[in-house]
Motif scaffolding. Structure first.
Motif, PDB file in Angstrom:
ATOM      1  N   ALA A 168       0.836  -1.208   0.000  1.00 42.48           N
ATOM      2  CA  ALA A 168       0.000   0.000   0.000  1.00 42.48           C
ATOM      3  C   ALA A 168       0.865   1.251   0.000  1.00 42.48           C
ATOM      4  O   ALA A 168       0.563   2.227  -0.696  1.00 42.48           O
ATOM      5  N   MET A 169       1.937   1.227   0.772  1.00 40.78           N
ATOM      6  CA  MET A 169       2.825   2.390   0.824  1.00 40.78           C
ATOM      7  C   MET A 169       3.408   2.682  -0.559  1.00 40.78           C
ATOM      8  O   MET A 169       3.435   3.820  -0.996  1.00 40.78           O
ATOM      9  N   ALA A 170       3.854   1.680  -1.263  1.00 41.74           N
ATOM     10  CA  ALA A 170       4.409   1.871  -2.607  1.00 41.74           C
ATOM     11  C   ALA A 170       3.345   2.427  -3.545  1.00 41.74           C
ATOM     12  O   ALA A 170       3.627   3.303  -4.361  1.00 41.74           O
ATOM     13  N   THR A 171       2.124   1.951  -3.406  1.00 42.52           N
ATOM     14  CA  THR A 171       1.023   2.446  -4.243  1.00 42.52           C
ATOM     15  C   THR A 171       0.765   3.917  -3.965  1.00 42.52           C
ATOM     16  O   THR A 171       0.619   4.716  -4.880  1.00 42.52           O
ATOM     17  N   TYR A 172       0.707   4.282  -2.685  1.00 42.51           N
ATOM     18  CA  TYR A 172       0.454   5.681  -2.339  1.00 42.51           C
ATOM     19  C   TYR A 172       1.578   6.589  -2.815  1.00 42.51           C
ATOM     20  O   TYR A 172       1.345   7.675  -3.337  1.00 42.51           O
ATOM     21  N   LEU A 173       2.822   6.146  -2.632  1.00 45.25           N
ATOM     22  CA  LEU A 173       3.952   6.973  -3.048  1.00 45.25           C
ATOM     23  C   LEU A 173       3.995   7.158  -4.557  1.00 45.25           C
ATOM     24  O   LEU A 173       4.361   8.225  -5.040  1.00 45.25           O
ATOM     25  N   SER A 174       3.640   6.135  -5.304  1.00 50.81           N
ATOM     26  CA  SER A 174       3.679   6.273  -6.754  1.00 50.81           C
ATOM     27  C   SER A 174       2.513   7.104  -7.273  1.00 50.81           C
ATOM     28  O   SER A 174       2.576   7.634  -8.374  1.00 50.81           O
ATOM     29  N   ALA A 175       1.459   7.256  -6.487  1.00 51.15           N
ATOM     30  CA  ALA A 175       0.292   8.027  -6.915  1.00 51.15           C
ATOM     31  C   ALA A 175       0.561   9.534  -6.873  1.00 51.15           C
ATOM     32  O   ALA A 175      -0.033  10.288  -7.639  1.00 51.15           O
ATOM     33  N   LYS A 176       1.414   9.972  -5.998  1.00 48.10           N
ATOM     34  CA  LYS A 176       1.755  11.387  -5.867  1.00 48.10           C
ATOM     35  C   LYS A 176       3.267  11.509  -5.932  1.00 48.10           C
ATOM     36  O   LYS A 176       3.980  10.900  -5.139  1.00 48.10           O
ATOM     37  N   PRO A 177       3.801  12.287  -6.845  1.00 51.22           N
ATOM     38  CA  PRO A 177       5.252  12.285  -7.078  1.00 51.22           C
ATOM     39  C   PRO A 177       6.091  13.041  -6.052  1.00 51.22           C
ATOM     40  O   PRO A 177       7.295  12.867  -6.018  1.00 51.22           O
ATOM     41  N   LEU A 178       5.456  13.881  -5.218  1.00 53.58           N
ATOM     42  CA  LEU A 178       6.228  14.675  -4.266  1.00 53.58           C
ATOM     43  C   LEU A 178       5.823  14.371  -2.831  1.00 53.58           C
ATOM     44  O   LEU A 178       4.691  13.979  -2.562  1.00 53.58           O
ATOM     45  N   ARG A 179       6.766  14.595  -1.942  1.00 46.81           N
ATOM     46  CA  ARG A 179       6.491  14.525  -0.509  1.00 46.81           C
ATOM     47  C   ARG A 179       6.768  15.895   0.071  1.00 46.81           C
ATOM     48  O   ARG A 179       7.834  16.477  -0.160  1.00 46.81           O
ATOM     49  N   MET A 180       5.797  16.426   0.816  1.00 44.65           N
ATOM     50  CA  MET A 180       5.986  17.676   1.535  1.00 44.65           C
ATOM     51  C   MET A 180       6.255  17.305   2.990  1.00 44.65           C
ATOM     52  O   MET A 180       5.429  16.657   3.624  1.00 44.65           O
ATOM     53  N   GLU A 181       7.430  17.671   3.466  1.00 45.80           N
ATOM     54  CA  GLU A 181       7.805  17.409   4.849  1.00 45.80           C
ATOM     55  C   GLU A 181       7.712  18.724   5.609  1.00 45.80           C
ATOM     56  O   GLU A 181       8.317  19.718   5.218  1.00 45.80           O
ATOM     57  N   ILE A 182       6.942  18.702   6.669  1.00 45.98           N
ATOM     58  CA  ILE A 182       6.754  19.890   7.499  1.00 45.98           C
ATOM     59  C   ILE A 182       7.292  19.561   8.884  1.00 45.98           C
ATOM     60  O   ILE A 182       6.993  18.504   9.441  1.00 45.98           O
ATOM     61  N   VAL A 191      12.374  25.343  -3.546  1.00 42.15           N
ATOM     62  CA  VAL A 191      13.276  24.611  -4.418  1.00 42.15           C
ATOM     63  C   VAL A 191      13.331  23.192  -3.861  1.00 42.15           C
ATOM     64  O   VAL A 191      13.562  23.006  -2.657  1.00 42.15           O
ATOM     65  N   LYS A 192      13.099  22.217  -4.724  1.00 42.33           N
ATOM     66  CA  LYS A 192      13.053  20.830  -4.273  1.00 42.33           C
ATOM     67  C   LYS A 192      14.289  20.484  -3.454  1.00 42.33           C
ATOM     68  O   LYS A 192      15.403  20.860  -3.805  1.00 42.33           O
ATOM     69  N   ASN A 193      14.075  19.798  -2.350  1.00 44.65           N
ATOM     70  CA  ASN A 193      15.093  19.304  -1.420  1.00 44.65           C
ATOM     71  C   ASN A 193      15.703  20.367  -0.513  1.00 44.65           C
ATOM     72  O   ASN A 193      16.622  20.069   0.244  1.00 44.65           O
ATOM     73  N   ARG A 223       9.851  21.449   3.287  1.00 50.04           N
ATOM     74  CA  ARG A 223      10.616  21.166   2.073  1.00 50.04           C
ATOM     75  C   ARG A 223       9.817  20.184   1.215  1.00 50.04           C
ATOM     76  O   ARG A 223       8.991  19.422   1.726  1.00 50.04           O
ATOM     77  N   LEU A 224      10.088  20.226  -0.077  1.00 52.92           N
ATOM     78  CA  LEU A 224       9.522  19.271  -1.025  1.00 52.92           C
ATOM     79  C   LEU A 224      10.636  18.351  -1.485  1.00 52.92           C
ATOM     80  O   LEU A 224      11.740  18.811  -1.785  1.00 52.92           O
ATOM     81  N   THR A 225      10.341  17.061  -1.544  1.00 54.38           N
ATOM     82  CA  THR A 225      11.281  16.082  -2.071  1.00 54.38           C
ATOM     83  C   THR A 225      10.521  15.158  -3.016  1.00 54.38           C
ATOM     84  O   THR A 225       9.282  15.175  -3.054  1.00 54.38           O
ATOM     85  N   ASP A 226      11.238  14.358  -3.759  1.00 53.91           N
ATOM     86  CA  ASP A 226      10.571  13.302  -4.509  1.00 53.91           C
ATOM     87  C   ASP A 226       9.950  12.350  -3.493  1.00 53.91           C
ATOM     88  O   ASP A 226      10.505  12.123  -2.419  1.00 53.91           O
ATOM     89  N   ALA A 227       8.800  11.796  -3.828  1.00 55.26           N
ATOM     90  CA  ALA A 227       8.081  10.941  -2.885  1.00 55.26           C
ATOM     91  C   ALA A 227       8.909   9.757  -2.430  1.00 55.26           C
ATOM     92  O   ALA A 227       8.789   9.311  -1.303  1.00 55.26           O
ATOM     93  N   THR A 228       9.773   9.270  -3.276  1.00 53.79           N
ATOM     94  CA  THR A 228      10.588   8.116  -2.913  1.00 53.79           C
ATOM     95  C   THR A 228      11.984   8.530  -2.465  1.00 53.79           C
ATOM     96  O   THR A 228      12.827   7.681  -2.240  1.00 53.79           O
TER      97      THR A 228
END
Length: 155
Positions: A26-40, A126-128, A148-153
């Protein structure tokens, strides 16, 4: 123990390994569905040094801060809330710079000990790279929020 209770526990014990396996898939499915991760990250401490020489988050902030991770799209709007922190946001890509995003937000961070801070702004992410969103200082106590924004993976 009743027959129903025995069946319940039998079924539950049979399904537990499935839950563990499904969680990874499920985690892999969710990560591939959205290309970015926002870390707060938010903390009842300073994000950066008060001398202003660096915009990088302090190691003490990174070690102490609470973290929220949200999967987001390249162009996205949303709302995030935890008990002390809320953030409404909109992300839009910069058409000329693939790793840069326009980030609009409205945020609120309330603590029982150190007060309340809010902010509303539009800035460039700016990413990362970490960016301090907002915080407050009262006497010798501080609060801070960074994103920050990073690639989801990615990291």
């Amino acid at each position: 123990m009743s027959t129903i209770a025995k069946r319940f526990w039998s079924v539950l014990l049979l399904l537990v390994p499935g839950f563990a396996l499904a969680d990874t898939a499920a985690m892999a499915t969710y990560l591939s569905a959205k290309p970015l991760r926002m870390e707060i990250r938010y903390c009842e401490c300073a994000v950066t040094a008060s001398d202003g020489r660096s915009t990088r988050p302090l190691p003490s902030f990174m070690a102490s801060a609470d973290a929220l991770n949200v999967a987001v799209d390249i162009e996205d709007k949303g709302f995030i809330a935890s008990e002390p922190f809320t953030l409404g946001y909109a992300i839009q890509p910069d058409p000329e710079q693939p790793d840069q995003f326009r980030f609009q937000f409205v945020g609120d961070y309330s603590t029982s000990q150190r007060g309340h801070s809010t902010a509303q702004a539009t800035l460039l992410l700016v990413k990362n790279q970490w960016v301090t969103l907002f915080g407050s200082r009262a006497g010798n106590t501080e609060t801070g929020v960074a994103v920050r924004l990073t690639d989801a993976t990615g990291p």
